[in-house]
Enzyme design. Sequence first.
Site, PDB file in Angstrom:
ATOM      1  N   ASN A 175       0.881  -1.167   0.000  1.00 40.78           N
ATOM      2  CA  ASN A 175       0.000   0.000   0.000  1.00 40.78           C
ATOM      3  C   ASN A 175       0.924   1.223   0.000  1.00 40.78           C
ATOM      4  O   ASN A 175       1.669   1.427   0.950  1.00 40.78           O
ATOM      5  CB  ASN A 175      -0.854  -0.060   1.275  1.00 40.78           C
ATOM      6  CG  ASN A 175      -1.686   1.184   1.488  1.00 40.78           C
ATOM      7  OD1 ASN A 175      -1.788   2.046   0.619  1.00 40.78           O
ATOM      8  ND2 ASN A 175      -2.279   1.288   2.670  1.00 40.78           N
ATOM      9  N   TRP A 176       0.868   2.001  -1.057  1.00 45.37           N
ATOM     10  CA  TRP A 176       1.780   3.160  -1.133  1.00 45.37           C
ATOM     11  C   TRP A 176       1.265   4.355  -0.353  1.00 45.37           C
ATOM     12  O   TRP A 176       1.972   5.335  -0.196  1.00 45.37           O
ATOM     13  CB  TRP A 176       1.985   3.563  -2.598  1.00 45.37           C
ATOM     14  CG  TRP A 176       2.790   2.594  -3.393  1.00 45.37           C
ATOM     15  CD1 TRP A 176       3.329   1.419  -2.954  1.00 45.37           C
ATOM     16  CD2 TRP A 176       3.169   2.721  -4.777  1.00 45.37           C
ATOM     17  NE1 TRP A 176       4.018   0.800  -3.975  1.00 45.37           N
ATOM     18  CE2 TRP A 176       3.921   1.577  -5.102  1.00 45.37           C
ATOM     19  CE3 TRP A 176       2.925   3.669  -5.761  1.00 45.37           C
ATOM     20  CZ2 TRP A 176       4.451   1.375  -6.381  1.00 45.37           C
ATOM     21  CZ3 TRP A 176       3.451   3.471  -7.033  1.00 45.37           C
ATOM     22  CH2 TRP A 176       4.200   2.334  -7.331  1.00 45.37           C
ATOM     23  N   LYS A 177       0.012   4.311   0.081  1.00 42.85           N
ATOM     24  CA  LYS A 177      -0.588   5.454   0.804  1.00 42.85           C
ATOM     25  C   LYS A 177      -0.397   6.722  -0.040  1.00 42.85           C
ATOM     26  O   LYS A 177      -0.509   6.659  -1.254  1.00 42.85           O
ATOM     27  CB  LYS A 177       0.011   5.561   2.215  1.00 42.85           C
ATOM     28  CG  LYS A 177      -0.038   4.210   2.949  1.00 42.85           C
ATOM     29  CD  LYS A 177       0.273   4.272   4.395  1.00 42.85           C
ATOM     30  CE  LYS A 177       0.191   2.870   4.983  1.00 42.85           C
ATOM     31  NZ  LYS A 177       0.363   2.821   6.407  1.00 42.85           N
ATOM     32  N   GLY A 185       3.637  -1.559   4.047  1.00 42.73           N
ATOM     33  CA  GLY A 185       3.704  -0.125   3.772  1.00 42.73           C
ATOM     34  C   GLY A 185       5.148   0.286   3.597  1.00 42.73           C
ATOM     35  O   GLY A 185       5.785  -0.030   2.590  1.00 42.73           O
ATOM     36  N   HIS A 224      -9.166   0.767   5.273  1.00 39.73           N
ATOM     37  CA  HIS A 224      -7.860   0.898   5.923  1.00 39.73           C
ATOM     38  C   HIS A 224      -8.013   1.770   7.168  1.00 39.73           C
ATOM     39  O   HIS A 224      -8.791   2.713   7.177  1.00 39.73           O
ATOM     40  CB  HIS A 224      -6.844   1.509   4.956  1.00 39.73           C
ATOM     41  CG  HIS A 224      -5.455   1.452   5.514  1.00 39.73           C
ATOM     42  ND1 HIS A 224      -4.986   2.402   6.386  1.00 39.73           N
ATOM     43  CD2 HIS A 224      -4.452   0.552   5.351  1.00 39.73           C
ATOM     44  CE1 HIS A 224      -3.743   2.085   6.738  1.00 39.73           C
ATOM     45  NE2 HIS A 224      -3.398   0.968   6.118  1.00 39.73           N
ATOM     46  N   SER A 263       3.877  -2.784  10.063  1.00 37.55           N
ATOM     47  CA  SER A 263       5.329  -2.790  10.300  1.00 37.55           C
ATOM     48  C   SER A 263       6.025  -4.095   9.884  1.00 37.55           C
ATOM     49  O   SER A 263       6.939  -4.571  10.560  1.00 37.55           O
ATOM     50  CB  SER A 263       5.642  -2.447  11.762  1.00 37.55           C
ATOM     51  OG  SER A 263       5.229  -1.128  12.039  1.00 37.55           O
ATOM     52  N   GLU A 301      -6.334   4.094   8.356  1.00 39.20           N
ATOM     53  CA  GLU A 301      -6.140   5.546   8.161  1.00 39.20           C
ATOM     54  C   GLU A 301      -7.394   6.186   7.583  1.00 39.20           C
ATOM     55  O   GLU A 301      -7.696   7.337   7.876  1.00 39.20           O
ATOM     56  CB  GLU A 301      -4.908   5.794   7.270  1.00 39.20           C
ATOM     57  CG  GLU A 301      -3.625   5.508   8.040  1.00 39.20           C
ATOM     58  CD  GLU A 301      -2.480   4.980   7.206  1.00 39.20           C
ATOM     59  OE1 GLU A 301      -2.526   5.084   5.972  1.00 39.20           O
ATOM     60  OE2 GLU A 301      -1.531   4.434   7.813  1.00 39.20           O
ATOM     61  N   GLU A 311      -4.977  -5.756  10.166  1.00 37.64           N
ATOM     62  CA  GLU A 311      -4.009  -4.688  10.378  1.00 37.64           C
ATOM     63  C   GLU A 311      -4.289  -3.989  11.711  1.00 37.64           C
ATOM     64  O   GLU A 311      -5.097  -3.043  11.764  1.00 37.64           O
ATOM     65  CB  GLU A 311      -4.112  -3.658   9.250  1.00 37.64           C
ATOM     66  CG  GLU A 311      -3.846  -4.243   7.880  1.00 37.64           C
ATOM     67  CD  GLU A 311      -3.197  -3.219   6.949  1.00 37.64           C
ATOM     68  OE1 GLU A 311      -2.193  -3.556   6.337  1.00 37.64           O
ATOM     69  OE2 GLU A 311      -3.692  -2.092   6.867  1.00 37.64           O
TER      70      GLU A 311
END
Length: 260
Positions: free
Chosen positions: A9-11, A237, A97, A216, A99, A169
Amino acid sequence: MDKIYLGTNWKMHKTINETELYLKELNKNLNNIDFNKIKLFVIPPYTSLNKARKELVDSNILLGAQNMHWKREGAYTGEISPLMLDEIGVDIVELGHSERRQYYNENNIDINKKAKTALDFNFTPLICVGENYEAKKYGISEEMIRKQLKIIFNNIKREEAKKLLIAYEPVWAIGEKGEPAKPEYAEKIHILIRSYLEEKYDNMTSKNIPLIYGGSVNNENALKFLTRTNIDGLFIGRAAWDVESFLNIIHKINFFKYNS
Ligand code: 13P
Protein backbone atom coordinates in the site's frame (compact mmCIF):
# COMPACT_ATOMS: atom_id res chain seq x y z
CA MET A 1 -3.02 -22.09 1.55
CA ASP A 2 -0.73 -22.89 -1.38
CA LYS A 3 -0.31 -19.25 -2.40
CA ILE A 4 1.30 -16.36 -0.59
CA TYR A 5 -0.10 -12.88 -1.15
CA LEU A 6 2.44 -10.07 -1.00
CA GLY A 7 1.37 -6.53 -1.57
CA THR A 8 2.17 -2.96 -0.87
CA ASN A 9 0.00 0.00 0.00
CA TRP A 10 1.78 3.16 -1.13
CA LYS A 11 -0.59 5.45 0.80
CA MET A 12 0.00 9.10 -0.19
CA HIS A 13 3.36 8.43 -1.81
CA LYS A 14 4.75 8.54 -5.36
CA THR A 15 4.09 10.77 -8.31
CA ILE A 16 3.32 9.40 -11.77
CA ASN A 17 7.03 9.55 -12.65
CA GLU A 18 8.06 7.74 -9.50
CA THR A 19 5.41 5.11 -10.17
CA GLU A 20 6.82 4.43 -13.61
CA LEU A 21 10.40 4.08 -12.34
CA TYR A 22 9.35 1.84 -9.45
CA LEU A 23 7.25 -0.53 -11.57
CA LYS A 24 9.84 -0.79 -14.36
CA GLU A 25 12.44 -1.79 -11.79
CA LEU A 26 10.06 -4.22 -10.10
CA ASN A 27 9.08 -5.91 -13.38
CA LYS A 28 12.71 -6.25 -14.45
CA ASN A 29 13.66 -8.17 -11.33
CA LEU A 30 10.98 -10.82 -11.05
CA ASN A 31 12.26 -13.40 -13.55
CA ASN A 32 12.71 -16.24 -11.10
CA ILE A 33 9.47 -15.66 -9.19
CA ASP A 34 6.98 -18.50 -9.23
CA PHE A 35 3.72 -16.62 -9.75
CA ASN A 36 1.71 -19.77 -9.07
CA LYS A 37 2.97 -19.57 -5.53
CA ILE A 38 3.34 -15.84 -4.99
CA LYS A 39 0.61 -13.35 -5.82
CA LEU A 40 2.00 -9.83 -5.95
CA PHE A 41 -0.04 -6.65 -5.82
CA VAL A 42 0.65 -2.93 -5.66
CA ILE A 43 -1.77 -0.24 -4.51
CA PRO A 44 -0.66 3.21 -5.72
CA PRO A 45 -2.54 6.49 -5.23
CA TYR A 46 -5.34 7.26 -7.73
CA THR A 47 -3.29 9.64 -9.86
CA SER A 48 -0.78 6.89 -10.61
CA LEU A 49 -3.27 4.13 -11.44
CA ASN A 50 -3.45 4.76 -15.15
CA LYS A 51 0.32 4.80 -15.56
CA ALA A 52 0.59 1.74 -13.33
CA ARG A 53 -1.97 -0.16 -15.44
CA LYS A 54 0.15 0.50 -18.54
CA GLU A 55 3.37 -0.56 -16.82
CA LEU A 56 1.75 -3.77 -15.55
CA VAL A 57 0.02 -4.74 -18.77
CA ASP A 58 2.12 -7.86 -19.42
CA SER A 59 2.94 -8.63 -15.84
CA ASN A 60 1.52 -10.95 -13.21
CA ILE A 61 1.29 -8.16 -10.66
CA LEU A 62 -2.22 -7.19 -9.60
CA LEU A 63 -3.17 -3.54 -9.38
CA GLY A 64 -5.30 -2.05 -6.62
CA ALA A 65 -6.92 1.25 -5.64
CA GLN A 66 -6.78 2.56 -2.08
CA ASN A 67 -10.48 3.34 -1.73
CA MET A 68 -13.70 3.78 -3.72
CA HIS A 69 -17.19 5.28 -3.31
CA TRP A 70 -20.12 2.84 -3.20
CA LYS A 71 -22.15 4.84 -5.73
CA ARG A 72 -21.57 4.67 -9.48
CA GLU A 73 -21.67 8.48 -9.78
CA GLY A 74 -23.11 11.53 -8.08
CA ALA A 75 -22.47 14.82 -6.33
CA TYR A 76 -19.61 13.60 -4.09
CA THR A 77 -16.80 16.09 -4.52
CA GLY A 78 -13.37 14.54 -4.20
CA GLU A 79 -14.55 10.93 -4.45
CA ILE A 80 -13.70 8.22 -6.98
CA SER A 81 -16.38 5.91 -8.33
CA PRO A 82 -16.29 2.24 -9.33
CA LEU A 83 -16.97 3.24 -12.95
CA MET A 84 -13.75 5.25 -12.99
CA LEU A 85 -11.73 2.40 -11.51
CA ASP A 86 -13.33 -0.05 -13.90
CA GLU A 87 -12.26 2.04 -16.86
CA ILE A 88 -8.66 1.94 -15.65
CA GLY A 89 -8.91 -1.80 -15.05
CA VAL A 90 -7.95 -2.24 -11.41
CA ASP A 91 -8.05 -5.77 -9.98
CA ILE A 92 -8.33 -4.97 -6.27
CA VAL A 93 -9.99 -2.27 -4.19
CA GLU A 94 -8.66 -1.76 -0.68
CA LEU A 95 -11.48 -0.92 1.73
CA GLY A 96 -11.53 0.21 5.34
CA HIS A 97 -7.86 0.90 5.92
CA SER A 98 -7.43 2.21 9.47
CA GLU A 99 -6.14 5.55 8.16
CA ARG A 100 -9.45 5.97 6.30
CA ARG A 101 -11.35 5.14 9.48
CA GLN A 102 -9.16 7.35 11.67
CA TYR A 103 -8.83 10.50 9.54
CA TYR A 104 -11.95 10.35 7.33
CA ASN A 105 -14.45 8.80 9.72
CA GLU A 106 -15.14 5.81 7.55
CA ASN A 107 -17.19 3.23 9.38
CA ASN A 108 -18.08 -0.42 9.02
CA ILE A 109 -21.42 0.38 7.36
CA ASP A 110 -19.63 2.41 4.66
CA ILE A 111 -17.18 -0.42 4.16
CA ASN A 112 -20.01 -2.92 3.80
CA LYS A 113 -21.62 -0.77 1.07
CA LYS A 114 -18.30 -0.36 -0.69
CA ALA A 115 -17.61 -4.10 -0.54
CA LYS A 116 -21.00 -4.86 -2.14
CA THR A 117 -20.36 -2.38 -4.95
CA ALA A 118 -16.81 -3.65 -5.48
CA LEU A 119 -18.20 -7.19 -5.87
CA ASP A 120 -20.81 -5.97 -8.36
CA PHE A 121 -17.96 -4.55 -10.42
CA ASN A 122 -15.92 -7.72 -10.14
CA PHE A 123 -13.10 -6.10 -8.22
CA THR A 124 -11.48 -8.08 -5.45
CA PRO A 125 -12.31 -6.22 -2.24
CA LEU A 126 -9.35 -6.19 0.12
CA ILE A 127 -11.08 -5.63 3.44
CA CYS A 128 -9.01 -4.25 6.30
CA VAL A 129 -9.93 -4.97 9.89
CA GLY A 130 -8.02 -4.50 13.13
CA GLU A 131 -8.31 -3.24 16.68
CA ASN A 132 -6.95 0.03 17.99
CA TYR A 133 -4.57 0.50 20.89
CA GLU A 134 -7.37 1.12 23.37
CA ALA A 135 -9.18 -2.10 22.50
CA LYS A 136 -5.95 -4.04 22.95
CA LYS A 137 -5.23 -2.33 26.27
CA TYR A 138 -8.66 -3.20 27.69
CA GLY A 139 -8.67 -6.72 26.29
CA ILE A 140 -11.54 -6.23 23.85
CA SER A 141 -9.64 -6.74 20.57
CA GLU A 142 -11.64 -9.83 19.68
CA GLU A 143 -14.99 -8.13 20.31
CA MET A 144 -13.96 -5.17 18.17
CA ILE A 145 -12.85 -7.33 15.26
CA ARG A 146 -15.97 -9.50 15.42
CA LYS A 147 -18.09 -6.36 15.34
CA GLN A 148 -16.22 -5.09 12.28
CA LEU A 149 -16.65 -8.42 10.52
CA LYS A 150 -20.34 -8.73 11.39
CA ILE A 151 -21.17 -5.37 9.87
CA ILE A 152 -18.81 -5.54 6.89
CA PHE A 153 -20.03 -9.02 5.91
CA ASN A 154 -23.70 -8.15 6.28
CA ASN A 155 -25.58 -9.34 3.18
CA ILE A 156 -22.45 -10.73 1.55
CA LYS A 157 -23.30 -14.15 0.18
CA ARG A 158 -21.06 -17.18 0.35
CA GLU A 159 -20.25 -17.07 -3.38
CA GLU A 160 -19.27 -13.41 -3.03
CA ALA A 161 -17.22 -13.94 0.11
CA LYS A 162 -15.02 -16.38 -1.82
CA LYS A 163 -13.75 -13.49 -3.92
CA LEU A 164 -12.50 -11.43 -0.99
CA LEU A 165 -9.15 -10.85 0.58
CA ILE A 166 -8.97 -9.85 4.24
CA ALA A 167 -6.11 -7.93 5.82
CA TYR A 168 -5.67 -7.98 9.58
CA GLU A 169 -4.01 -4.69 10.38
CA PRO A 170 -3.88 -3.79 14.07
CA VAL A 171 -3.91 0.01 14.28
CA TRP A 172 -1.17 0.00 16.94
CA ALA A 173 1.15 -1.89 14.58
CA ILE A 174 0.90 0.42 11.58
CA GLY A 175 3.31 3.15 10.59
CA GLU A 176 6.44 4.71 12.05
CA LYS A 177 5.12 4.73 15.61
CA GLY A 178 3.78 1.21 15.27
CA GLU A 179 5.20 -2.00 16.71
CA PRO A 180 4.77 -5.14 14.61
CA ALA A 181 2.40 -7.68 16.16
CA LYS A 182 4.02 -10.82 17.45
CA PRO A 183 3.45 -13.53 14.81
CA GLU A 184 1.68 -15.76 17.35
CA TYR A 185 -0.65 -12.90 18.29
CA ALA A 186 -1.40 -12.11 14.63
CA GLU A 187 -2.15 -15.78 14.05
CA LYS A 188 -4.51 -15.88 17.02
CA ILE A 189 -6.55 -13.08 15.43
CA HIS A 190 -6.41 -14.76 12.01
CA ILE A 191 -7.88 -17.87 13.64
CA LEU A 192 -10.63 -15.71 15.14
CA ILE A 193 -11.39 -14.29 11.67
CA ARG A 194 -11.45 -17.79 10.19
CA SER A 195 -13.83 -19.03 12.83
CA TYR A 196 -16.15 -16.10 12.20
CA LEU A 197 -16.14 -16.94 8.48
CA GLU A 198 -16.75 -20.60 9.22
CA GLU A 199 -19.69 -19.72 11.46
CA LYS A 200 -21.17 -17.40 8.83
CA TYR A 201 -20.43 -19.52 5.75
CA ASP A 202 -18.72 -22.90 6.09
CA ASN A 203 -15.36 -24.50 6.68
CA MET A 204 -14.26 -24.62 3.02
CA THR A 205 -15.19 -20.99 2.37
CA SER A 206 -13.38 -19.88 5.49
CA LYS A 207 -10.23 -21.82 4.53
CA ASN A 208 -10.19 -20.40 1.03
CA ILE A 209 -10.38 -16.71 1.90
CA PRO A 210 -6.81 -15.40 2.08
CA LEU A 211 -6.00 -13.67 5.37
CA ILE A 212 -2.99 -11.42 5.20
CA TYR A 213 -1.19 -9.49 7.93
CA GLY A 214 -0.13 -5.84 7.78
CA GLY A 215 1.58 -3.55 10.27
CA SER A 216 5.33 -2.79 10.30
CA VAL A 217 6.27 -5.81 8.21
CA ASN A 218 9.90 -5.69 7.07
CA ASN A 219 12.66 -7.86 5.67
CA GLU A 220 13.58 -9.20 9.12
CA ASN A 221 10.15 -10.22 10.34
CA ALA A 222 8.39 -11.17 7.04
CA LEU A 223 9.18 -14.88 7.18
CA LYS A 224 8.26 -15.19 10.85
CA PHE A 225 4.68 -14.30 9.94
CA LEU A 226 4.56 -16.56 6.91
CA THR A 227 5.66 -19.68 8.74
CA ARG A 228 2.34 -19.49 10.63
CA THR A 229 -0.31 -21.70 9.04
CA ASN A 230 -3.10 -19.15 9.21
CA ILE A 231 -1.18 -16.21 7.75
CA ASP A 232 -1.51 -16.31 3.96
CA GLY A 233 0.34 -13.17 3.05
CA LEU A 234 1.65 -9.77 3.97
CA PHE A 235 0.47 -6.25 3.33
CA ILE A 236 3.43 -3.89 3.49
CA GLY A 237 3.70 -0.12 3.77
CA ARG A 238 7.02 1.58 4.53
CA ALA A 239 9.29 -1.38 3.90
CA ALA A 240 8.09 -1.69 0.30
CA TRP A 241 8.09 1.94 -0.80
CA ASP A 242 11.68 1.54 -1.87
CA VAL A 243 11.61 -0.94 -4.74
CA GLU A 244 14.92 -2.62 -3.75
CA SER A 245 13.56 -3.21 -0.29
CA PHE A 246 10.31 -4.73 -1.66
CA LEU A 247 12.35 -6.90 -4.04
CA ASN A 248 14.49 -8.17 -1.15
CA ILE A 249 11.37 -9.27 0.71
CA ILE A 250 9.86 -10.86 -2.42
CA HIS A 251 13.03 -12.83 -3.19
CA LYS A 252 13.42 -13.98 0.39
CA ILE A 253 9.87 -15.32 0.39
CA ASN A 254 10.24 -16.87 -3.05
CA PHE A 255 13.36 -18.72 -1.84
CA PHE A 256 11.46 -19.94 1.22
CA LYS A 257 8.53 -21.13 -0.95
CA TYR A 258 10.89 -23.07 -3.27
CA ASN A 259 12.52 -24.77 -0.35
CA SER A 260 9.45 -25.63 1.69
P1 13P B 1 3.39 -0.12 7.51
O1 13P B 1 4.00 -1.36 6.91
O2 13P B 1 4.15 1.11 7.10
O3 13P B 1 3.23 -0.24 9.00
O4 13P B 1 1.94 0.06 6.87
C1 13P B 1 1.13 -1.07 6.72
C2 13P B 1 -0.13 -0.71 6.09
O5 13P B 1 -0.80 0.23 6.49
C3 13P B 1 -0.59 -1.52 4.93
O6 13P B 1 -1.87 -1.18 4.53
